[in-house]
Design an enzyme around this catalytic site. Structure first.
Site, PDB file in Angstrom:
ATOM      1  N   THR A   1      -9.779  -5.098   1.748  1.00  0.00           N
ATOM      2  CA  THR A   1     -10.788  -5.893   3.085  1.00  0.00           C
ATOM      3  C   THR A   1     -11.102  -4.518   3.688  1.00  0.00           C
ATOM      4  O   THR A   1     -12.037  -5.024   4.625  1.00  0.00           O
ATOM      5  CB  THR A   1      -9.753  -6.686   3.962  1.00  0.00           C
ATOM      6  OG1 THR A   1      -8.600  -5.996   4.333  1.00  0.00           O
ATOM      7  CG2 THR A   1      -9.110  -7.860   3.151  1.00  0.00           C
TER       8      THR A   1
ATOM      9  N   GLY B   1       1.491   2.915  -2.579  1.00  0.00           N
ATOM     10  CA  GLY B   1       1.105   3.787  -3.886  1.00  0.00           C
ATOM     11  C   GLY B   1       1.520   3.293  -5.114  1.00  0.00           C
ATOM     12  O   GLY B   1       1.884   3.899  -6.030  1.00  0.00           O
ATOM     13  N   LYS B   2       1.902   1.865  -4.981  1.00  0.00           N
ATOM     14  CA  LYS B   2       2.396   1.418  -6.413  1.00  0.00           C
ATOM     15  C   LYS B   2       1.508   1.488  -7.641  1.00  0.00           C
ATOM     16  O   LYS B   2       1.936   1.755  -8.732  1.00  0.00           O
ATOM     17  CB  LYS B   2       2.817  -0.106  -6.329  1.00  0.00           C
ATOM     18  CG  LYS B   2       3.478  -0.463  -5.083  1.00  0.00           C
ATOM     19  CD  LYS B   2       3.876  -2.069  -4.926  1.00  0.00           C
ATOM     20  CE  LYS B   2       2.420  -2.747  -4.320  1.00  0.00           C
ATOM     21  NZ  LYS B   2       2.109  -2.542  -2.871  1.00  0.00           N
TER      22      LYS B   2
ATOM     23  N   LYS C   1      -0.649   3.942  -8.368  1.00  0.00           N
ATOM     24  CA  LYS C   1      -0.545   5.308  -8.962  1.00  0.00           C
ATOM     25  C   LYS C   1       0.807   5.267  -9.519  1.00  0.00           C
ATOM     26  O   LYS C   1       1.034   6.131 -10.717  1.00  0.00           O
ATOM     27  CB  LYS C   1      -0.368   6.286  -7.742  1.00  0.00           C
ATOM     28  CG  LYS C   1      -0.185   7.632  -8.248  1.00  0.00           C
ATOM     29  CD  LYS C   1      -0.153   8.690  -7.049  1.00  0.00           C
ATOM     30  CE  LYS C   1       0.389  10.034  -7.570  1.00  0.00           C
ATOM     31  NZ  LYS C   1       0.548  11.095  -6.572  1.00  0.00           N
TER      32      LYS C   1
ATOM     33  N   GLY D   1       0.228  14.103  -3.226  1.00  0.00           N
ATOM     34  CA  GLY D   1      -1.459  14.054  -3.181  1.00  0.00           C
ATOM     35  C   GLY D   1      -1.688  12.930  -4.153  1.00  0.00           C
ATOM     36  O   GLY D   1      -0.861  12.295  -4.532  1.00  0.00           O
TER      37      GLY D   1
ATOM     38  N   GLY E   1      -4.739  -4.331  -3.649  1.00  0.00           N
ATOM     39  CA  GLY E   1      -5.520  -3.390  -3.696  1.00  0.00           C
ATOM     40  C   GLY E   1      -4.801  -2.137  -4.224  1.00  0.00           C
ATOM     41  O   GLY E   1      -4.038  -1.717  -3.282  1.00  0.00           O
ATOM     42  N   HIS E   2      -5.092  -1.580  -5.197  1.00  0.00           N
ATOM     43  CA  HIS E   2      -4.340  -0.523  -5.546  1.00  0.00           C
ATOM     44  C   HIS E   2      -5.608   0.703  -5.995  1.00  0.00           C
ATOM     45  O   HIS E   2      -6.434   0.450  -6.798  1.00  0.00           O
ATOM     46  CB  HIS E   2      -3.752  -0.620  -7.033  1.00  0.00           C
ATOM     47  CG  HIS E   2      -2.732  -1.751  -6.917  1.00  0.00           C
ATOM     48  ND1 HIS E   2      -1.668  -1.822  -5.932  1.00  0.00           N
ATOM     49  CD2 HIS E   2      -2.634  -2.912  -7.700  1.00  0.00           C
ATOM     50  CE1 HIS E   2      -1.085  -3.153  -6.240  1.00  0.00           C
ATOM     51  NE2 HIS E   2      -1.598  -3.752  -7.265  1.00  0.00           N
ATOM     52  N   THR E   3      -5.357   1.930  -5.422  1.00  0.00           N
ATOM     53  CA  THR E   3      -6.507   2.764  -5.729  1.00  0.00           C
ATOM     54  C   THR E   3      -5.689   3.930  -6.710  1.00  0.00           C
ATOM     55  O   THR E   3      -4.631   4.430  -6.562  1.00  0.00           O
ATOM     56  CB  THR E   3      -6.630   3.560  -4.412  1.00  0.00           C
ATOM     57  OG1 THR E   3      -7.305   2.610  -3.516  1.00  0.00           O
ATOM     58  CG2 THR E   3      -7.786   4.789  -4.724  1.00  0.00           C
TER      59      THR E   3
ATOM     60  N   GLN F   1       1.772  -6.489  -3.354  1.00  0.00           N
ATOM     61  CA  GLN F   1       2.427  -6.596  -1.877  1.00  0.00           C
ATOM     62  C   GLN F   1       3.837  -5.969  -1.988  1.00  0.00           C
ATOM     63  O   GLN F   1       3.927  -4.981  -2.617  1.00  0.00           O
ATOM     64  CB  GLN F   1       2.653  -7.968  -1.590  1.00  0.00           C
ATOM     65  CG  GLN F   1       1.107  -8.596  -1.355  1.00  0.00           C
ATOM     66  CD  GLN F   1       0.693  -9.127  -2.674  1.00  0.00           C
ATOM     67  OE1 GLN F   1       1.182  -9.558  -3.774  1.00  0.00           O
ATOM     68  NE2 GLN F   1      -0.747  -8.718  -2.787  1.00  0.00           N
TER      69      GLN F   1
ATOM     70  N   ASP G   1       1.026  -1.272   0.095  1.00  0.00           N
ATOM     71  CA  ASP G   1       0.008   0.036  -0.029  1.00  0.00           C
ATOM     72  C   ASP G   1       0.793   1.282  -0.068  1.00  0.00           C
ATOM     73  O   ASP G   1       0.566   2.154   0.456  1.00  0.00           O
ATOM     74  CB  ASP G   1      -1.167  -0.154   1.516  1.00  0.00           C
ATOM     75  CG  ASP G   1      -1.814  -1.210   1.279  1.00  0.00           C
ATOM     76  OD1 ASP G   1      -2.095  -1.763   0.100  1.00  0.00           O
ATOM     77  OD2 ASP G   1      -2.147  -1.943   2.280  1.00  0.00           O
TER      78      ASP G   1
HETATM   79  P1  GDP Z   1      -0.785   0.048  -3.693  1.00  0.00           P
HETATM   80  O1  GDP Z   1      -1.297  -1.112  -3.089  1.00  0.00           O
HETATM   81  O2  GDP Z   1       0.833   0.155  -3.424  1.00  0.00           O
HETATM   82  O3  GDP Z   1      -1.009   0.397  -5.080  1.00  0.00           O
HETATM   83  O4  GDP Z   1      -1.169   1.307  -2.811  1.00  0.00           O
HETATM   84  P2  GDP Z   1      -2.842   1.293  -2.328  1.00  0.00           P
HETATM   85  O5  GDP Z   1      -3.673   2.033  -3.575  1.00  0.00           O
HETATM   86  O6  GDP Z   1      -3.491   0.376  -1.497  1.00  0.00           O
HETATM   87  O7  GDP Z   1      -2.725   2.826  -1.190  1.00  0.00           O
HETATM   88  C1  GDP Z   1      -2.046   3.974  -1.471  1.00  0.00           C
HETATM   89  C2  GDP Z   1      -3.020   4.796  -1.371  1.00  0.00           C
HETATM   90  O8  GDP Z   1      -2.572   6.129  -1.345  1.00  0.00           O
HETATM   91  C3  GDP Z   1      -4.270   5.058  -2.372  1.00  0.00           C
HETATM   92  O9  GDP Z   1      -5.297   5.536  -1.872  1.00  0.00           O
HETATM   93  C4  GDP Z   1      -3.689   6.277  -3.415  1.00  0.00           C
HETATM   94  O10 GDP Z   1      -4.518   7.075  -4.026  1.00  0.00           O
HETATM   95  C5  GDP Z   1      -2.786   7.293  -2.330  1.00  0.00           C
HETATM   96  N1  GDP Z   1      -1.758   7.886  -2.805  1.00  0.00           N
HETATM   97  C6  GDP Z   1      -0.820   7.610  -3.658  1.00  0.00           C
HETATM   98  N2  GDP Z   1       0.249   8.339  -3.604  1.00  0.00           N
HETATM   99  C7  GDP Z   1      -0.336   9.441  -2.732  1.00  0.00           C
HETATM  100  C8  GDP Z   1       0.344  10.642  -2.306  1.00  0.00           C
HETATM  101  O11 GDP Z   1       1.348  11.164  -2.659  1.00  0.00           O
HETATM  102  N3  GDP Z   1      -0.354  11.400  -1.568  1.00  0.00           N
HETATM  103  C9  GDP Z   1      -1.362  11.111  -0.912  1.00  0.00           C
HETATM  104  N4  GDP Z   1      -2.107  11.805   0.015  1.00  0.00           N
HETATM  105  N5  GDP Z   1      -2.078   9.814  -1.185  1.00  0.00           N
HETATM  106  C10 GDP Z   1      -1.482   9.067  -2.322  1.00  0.00           C
HETATM  107  P1  IMO Z   2      -1.055  -4.321  -2.279  1.00  0.00           P
HETATM  108  O1  IMO Z   2      -0.659  -4.802  -3.566  1.00  0.00           O
HETATM  109  C1  IMO Z   2      -1.092  -4.862   1.949  1.00  0.00           C
HETATM  110  C2  IMO Z   2      -1.101  -8.977   3.548  1.00  0.00           C
HETATM  111  C3  IMO Z   2      -2.217  -9.418   4.313  1.00  0.00           C
HETATM  112  C4  IMO Z   2      -1.592 -10.651   5.246  1.00  0.00           C
HETATM  113  C5  IMO Z   2      -0.437 -11.193   4.544  1.00  0.00           C
HETATM  114  C6  IMO Z   2      -0.906 -12.436   3.976  1.00  0.00           C
HETATM  115  O2  IMO Z   2      -2.222  -3.582  -2.097  1.00  0.00           O
HETATM  116  O3  IMO Z   2       0.316  -3.624  -1.365  1.00  0.00           O
HETATM  117  P2  IMO Z   2      -2.510 -12.858   1.922  1.00  0.00           P
HETATM  118  O4  IMO Z   2      -3.910 -12.750   1.722  1.00  0.00           O
HETATM  119  O5  IMO Z   2      -1.598 -12.415   0.656  1.00  0.00           O
HETATM  120  O6  IMO Z   2      -2.280 -14.579   2.091  1.00  0.00           O
HETATM  121  O7  IMO Z   2      -2.181 -12.302   3.322  1.00  0.00           O
HETATM  122  O8  IMO Z   2      -0.159 -10.401   3.532  1.00  0.00           O
HETATM  123  N1  IMO Z   2      -1.215  -8.464   2.312  1.00  0.00           N
HETATM  124  C7  IMO Z   2      -1.280  -7.083   2.090  1.00  0.00           C
HETATM  125  N2  IMO Z   2      -0.853  -5.939   2.687  1.00  0.00           N
HETATM  126  N3  IMO Z   2      -1.051  -4.741   0.879  1.00  0.00           N
HETATM  127  C8  IMO Z   2      -1.209  -5.895   0.042  1.00  0.00           C
HETATM  128  O9  IMO Z   2      -1.273  -5.718  -1.252  1.00  0.00           O
HETATM  129  C9  IMO Z   2      -1.591  -6.854   0.782  1.00  0.00           C
HETATM  130  N4  IMO Z   2      -1.576  -8.139   0.175  1.00  0.00           N
HETATM  131  C10 IMO Z   2      -1.624  -9.111   1.273  1.00  0.00           C
HETATM  132  O10 IMO Z   2      -2.955  -8.283   4.918  1.00  0.00           O
HETATM  133  O11 IMO Z   2      -1.112  -9.828   6.490  1.00  0.00           O
HETATM  134 MG    MG Z   3      -2.759  -1.779  -1.517  1.00  0.00          MG
END
Ligand code: GDP
Ligand code: IMO
Ligand code: MG
Length: 428
Positions: free
Chosen positions: A300, A15-16, A18, A414, A40-42, A223, A13
């Site tokens: 989740t 910010g991959k 983005k 942002g 989960g990527h937003t 991950q 999480d």
């Molecule tokens: P990923 O799983 O690595 O793709 O990351 P997620 O999408 O799960 O979580 C990153 C969150 O941070 C998302 O809601 C993005 O929209 C947000 N985000 C990414 N870069 C930035 C940033 O530079 N600033 C802020 N405020 N939010 C960001």
């Molecule tokens: P992104 O790509 C954060 C965590 C789970 C748990 C562990 C094992 O959005 O960064 P699993 O269901 O993979 O067997 O769970 O890994 N986990 C993550 N935590 N971001 C993720 O993906 C994750 N994918 C799995 O919360 O601790």
């Molecule tokens: Mg994520």
């Protein structure tokens, strides 16, 4: 520089999504090489917000060919639902290519994920419950079902029989659940075959050809380093290779094709699920950071654990992945703090560790040794050059860069596509 890998530095999480999206207009192909719909990527584009799980984030850029590589585990129902949801919003998903060698997640993997977690009780991993671990376990145990098996009914039946043989004993005798019928699974899997067929390809071959033509291929990791099955905080990890080496094995291209390794790192740290986390905050400062950074899981919805930036982790990730560039995200979230603590080393019962300890017990007992940096109060979300940032924010970034051992090439200020400061381009 055609082969660019994107990996998470911390526990996910960062910010991959983005970062991948940011490269969209310079990219020809985006490959997801590990994980499944645990990710989960937003991605925020203008007023539109997209949540992606199984599909690579590059699918949002017109002109990009998205690929699901052999290293991924696919839940077909989730795949189709995600494709339908994007199509309904006008995204062209017709170019998606899926590896014939990717493994499938079925009903029994999801069931086993849930019952084994329950069985672990207090020791549970806190998985996403999507069947990821059991599907990879079957792959390694050589009883997995692959995408190509869907197109040969008799082979499929044999493989499902083989997979269920031991599992039904386990489900009935250990977990007190009902046995799963072979035909139930075969029928379900066959029902996906026709829709999947046109997407299936020898994706390793396609990617190699593209790289030979000099096209830009982004390998998008799910991950992160500390969740990698080999290099993460085992057993509190996911079940796939989330580090840069996984980009080669999980997509079928040679490691010498990976020219640039981009590590995505948050300006602080978060973690979902159980396991060690030295800089974790349990006080109101943690609540403030969680609320300000909106740290709730995309997959989740769970509240993420939060803590300060951990420099030894970034150094570790730099070494394990061979990171050439860092993207520092969410710097804007730290705005308003008078002092910003950063973990520079660990104290393990009186012993100082400058690097991530190899021994799991030591890491579980590691307490952060913090250094404090002056904060800033100005809104930085509109900054577009490094010099636009307040001096203290520049100093914070430069300090992290020094401690991390790699240049910070991009800074996120942002969530939107354009809210970035680019110091060094990632595609050159
Ligand atoms: P990923 O799983 O690595 O793709 O990351 P997620 O999408 O799960 O979580 C990153 C969150 O941070 C998302 O809601 C993005 O929209 C947000 N985000 C990414 N870069 C930035 C940033 O530079 N600033 C802020 N405020 N939010 C960001
Ligand atoms: P992104 O790509 C954060 C965590 C789970 C748990 C562990 C094992 O959005 O960064 P699993 O269901 O993979 O067997 O769970 O890994 N986990 C993550 N935590 N971001 C993720 O993906 C994750 N994918 C799995 O919360 O601790
Ligand atoms: Mg994520």
């Amino acid at each position: 520089m055609p082969g660019i890998v994107i990996v998470g530095v911390q526990w996910g999480d960062e910010g991959k999504g983005k970062a991948t999206d940011l490269l969209g207009d310079r990219t020809d192909w985006v490959v997801k090489f590990n994980g499944g719909n645990n990710a989960g990527h937003t991605v925020v584009i203008g007023d539109e917000k997209y949540a992606l799980h199984l599909l690579p984030s590059g699918i949002l850029s017109p002109g990009v060919t998205p690929v699901i590589g052999n290293g991924v585990v696919i839940d077909p129902e989730v795949l189709f639902a995600e494709l339908d949801a994007l199509s309904a919003r006008g995204v062209d998903v017709s170019k998606l290519r899926v590896s014939a060698n990717a493994h499938l997640i079925t009903h029994y993997h999801r069931t086993l994920d849930k019952v084994t977690e329950r069985f672990l009780g207090k020791k549970q991993i806190g998985t996403t419950g999507r069947g990821i671990g059991p599907a990879y376990a079957d792959k390694i145990s050589r009883v997995g079902i692959r995408v190509q098996d869907l197109f040969d009914e008799s082979i499929l039946r044999q493989k499902v029989e083989g997979a269920l043989d031991q599992k039904n004993h386990l489900l009935v005798k250990v977990f007190n659940r009902r046995a799963i019928a072979v035909e139930e699974i075969v029928d379900e899997l066959l029902s996906y075959a026709e829709r999947l067929r046109p997407m299936v390809a020898d994706t390793g071959y396609l990617l190699d050809e593209a790289l030979q033509r000099g096209e830009v291929v982004v390998f998008e990791g799910g991950q992160a380093t500390m969740l990698d099955v080999d290099h993460g905080t085992y057993p509190y990890v996911t079940s796939s290779s989330a580090t840069a080496g996984g980009a080669a094995t999980g997509s079928g291209v040679g490691p010498n094709r990976l020219d640039r390794i981009v590590g995505i790192v948050k300006a602080y740290t978060t973690r979902v699920g159980a396991g060690p986390f030295p800089t974790e905050l349990f006080d109101e400062q943690g609540d403030w950071l969680r609320a300000k950074g909106f740290e709730f899981g995309t997959t989740t919805g769970r509240a993420r654990r939060v803590g300060w930036y951990d420099a030894p982790i970034t150094r570790y990730a730099t070494r394990i992945n061979g990171i050439t560039d860092l993207v520092l995200t969410k710097l804007d979230v730290l705005t308003g703090l008078e002092q910003i603590p950063v973990c520079v080393a660990y104290d393990v019962e009186g012993r100082r560790f400058d690097e991530v300890p190899v021994n799991q017990t030591d890491f579980h007992h590691a307490r952060p040794i913090l250094e404090h940096f002056p904060g800033w109060s100005e809104d930085i979300s509109g900054c577009r050059t490094f010099e636009d940032l307040p001096q203290t924010a520049q100093d914070y970034v430069l300090a992290l860069e020094r401690m991390s051992g790699t240049r910070i090439s991009v800074i996120g200020v942002g969530p939107s596509r354009d809210q970035v400061i680019v110091r060094h381009g990632l595609v050159d």
